[in-house]
Scaffold this active site. Structure first.
Site: not given
Ligand code: GDP
Ligand code: MN
Length: 379
Positions: A101, A189
């Site tokens: 991530y 993101e």
């Protein structure tokens, strides 16, 4: 303003962050054509603003163009967290060796832009934050110097990235930071950011939210707006030039000035009421704006009463009162309205309101108590 994955990926590729080849389709036949052109295994992905599409069944692998058509057929029209899928992204499938991530946010606590990285990619980061908070590594960029190489490396070490993959990661982290700043993002993101079977980095998913207050600097971004994904009331508010945020209470608020709007919500809460919205109609209270404000507020069926809190500064109270009355003529409603009017020519204004049989008040405390009581009676 949120944008779709395929749009965010177009931005990432402008910053040389590797993404798979792909295009959007709005019909199963189109998806089949795209899959044929890409060749080999593809992924068919619902394009909606909601996250967690994978879990909801909105991300499916397909081995052949036939299968891509089938999967697109299943995904198009699907409802994911309240959004109907109108388009799918058909993209080359990646062979995942490891999912990470990587995200950039405005970090109010740290008073800066923070990069968050985790070895626990793929799942929702909120989940990781709850169950394994130590698995999220954070670094905050210097507002003047930006993100240092050493900071990107610190992230990489914390995420357990293999030595020979660190340079590639540092480049991606720095470019992601640059994309965030240059586009005035609120959130940017990549989840998952992967290492594929060949050992190359790839952004498999991307999510981006523009800072609405900076959109005037990014006219090109307007083309990416998907009205189908936005709240009807918020669309109308934007058109009318009102700043509006929906809340959960049952007392609608119409206020001129953002600071006064905040104070109004606080006062309602103080007297046991719950605001249904934040709404700033800007300077004065012109009939058209008042009408739009009431229409937007009443589109929420649980609104039991409306409070106007208007400060007459440069705008005169009598003009405001006439504006409110003219606005109310455009929108007929039996929802009770309490109006607090203060400032320049407020006495004249209140007289006009009383003649029109509208409840008025001089102090905010008085107005808030009145409207809270009416709302309670009607609930
Ligand atoms: P989200 O659920 O909305 O976050 O959608 P994602 O694009 O992140 O996809 C969800 C999951 O599907 C990912 O975490 C991957 O595990 C899987 N996935 C997505 N694209 C691919 C791909 O190209 N190949 C493989 N093997 N899995 C993929
Ligand atoms: Mn994802």
């Amino acid at each position: 303003m949120k944008i779709h994955e395929y749009q965010a990926k177009q931005i990432l590729s402008r910053y040389n962050i590797p993404v798979q080849k792909g295009e959007v389709a709005s019909s199963p036949e189109e998806a089949r054509e795209l899959a044929k052109n890409i060749g080999g295994m593809v992924v068919v992905k619902a394009q909606v603003h909601a996250g967690g599409r994978g879990k909801a069944g909105g991300v499916k692998l397909a081995k052949t163009p036939d299968e891509a058509e089938e999967k697109a057929q299943a995904i198009l029209g699907m409802n994911i967290k309240g959004s109907t899928v109108r388009r799918v992204l058909v993209t080359q499938a990646a062979d995942i060796a490891k999912e990470f991530y990587l995200g950039v946010i405005i970090d109010r606590g740290a008073k800066g832009i923070t990069l968050m990285g985790s070895s626990e990619g793929g799942v929702e980061i909120e989940e990781v934050a709850k169950t394994n908070p130590e698995k999220i590594i954070r670094v905050t960029a210097d507002p003047f110097l930006g993100l240092g190489d050493f900071q990107a490396r610190e992230l990489a070490f914390g995420m357990g990235i293999a030595k020979d993959k660190i340079n590639g990661f540092v480049t991606i982290a720095k470019e992601l930071y640059r994309a965030f700043v240059e586009n005035d993002a609120d959130i940017l993101e990549i989840n998952p950011l992967i290492l594929n079977d060949k050992g190359d980095w790839q952004a498999l998913d991307a999510k981006m939210v523009y800072d609405d207050n900076a959109l005037y600097r990014h006219r090109e971004a307007e083309d990416m707006r998907d009205l189908g994904e936005e709240d009807q009331a918020e669309i109308e508010a934007r058109k009318a030039g009102l700043s509006y945020v929906k809340l959960d209470g049952n007392i609608g608020c119409v206020v001129n000035g953002a600071g006064l709007a905040m104070a109004t919500m606080d006062t309602l809460l103080l007297y046991g009421g719950e605001p249904a919205n934040f709404l700033d109609i800007g300077g004065g209270a012109k009939a058209d704006k008042v009408a739009a404000a009431i229409r937007i507020i009443l589109s929420e069926p649980n609104v039991k009463a409306i409070l106007f809190n208007i400060f007459g500064g440069i705008t005169r109270g009598d003009d405001v009162a006439k504006g409110i009355i003219a606005g109310l003529e455009q929108i007929k409603t039996d929802v009770p309205i309490v109006i607090r009017l203060v400032g320049t020519n407020s006495e004249e204004g209140r007289k006009i309101l009383e003649e029109a049989n509208l409840k008025s008040a001089e102090t905010l405390a008085e107005a808030a108590q009145k409207v809270v009581n009416v709302a309670k009676e009607r609930s």
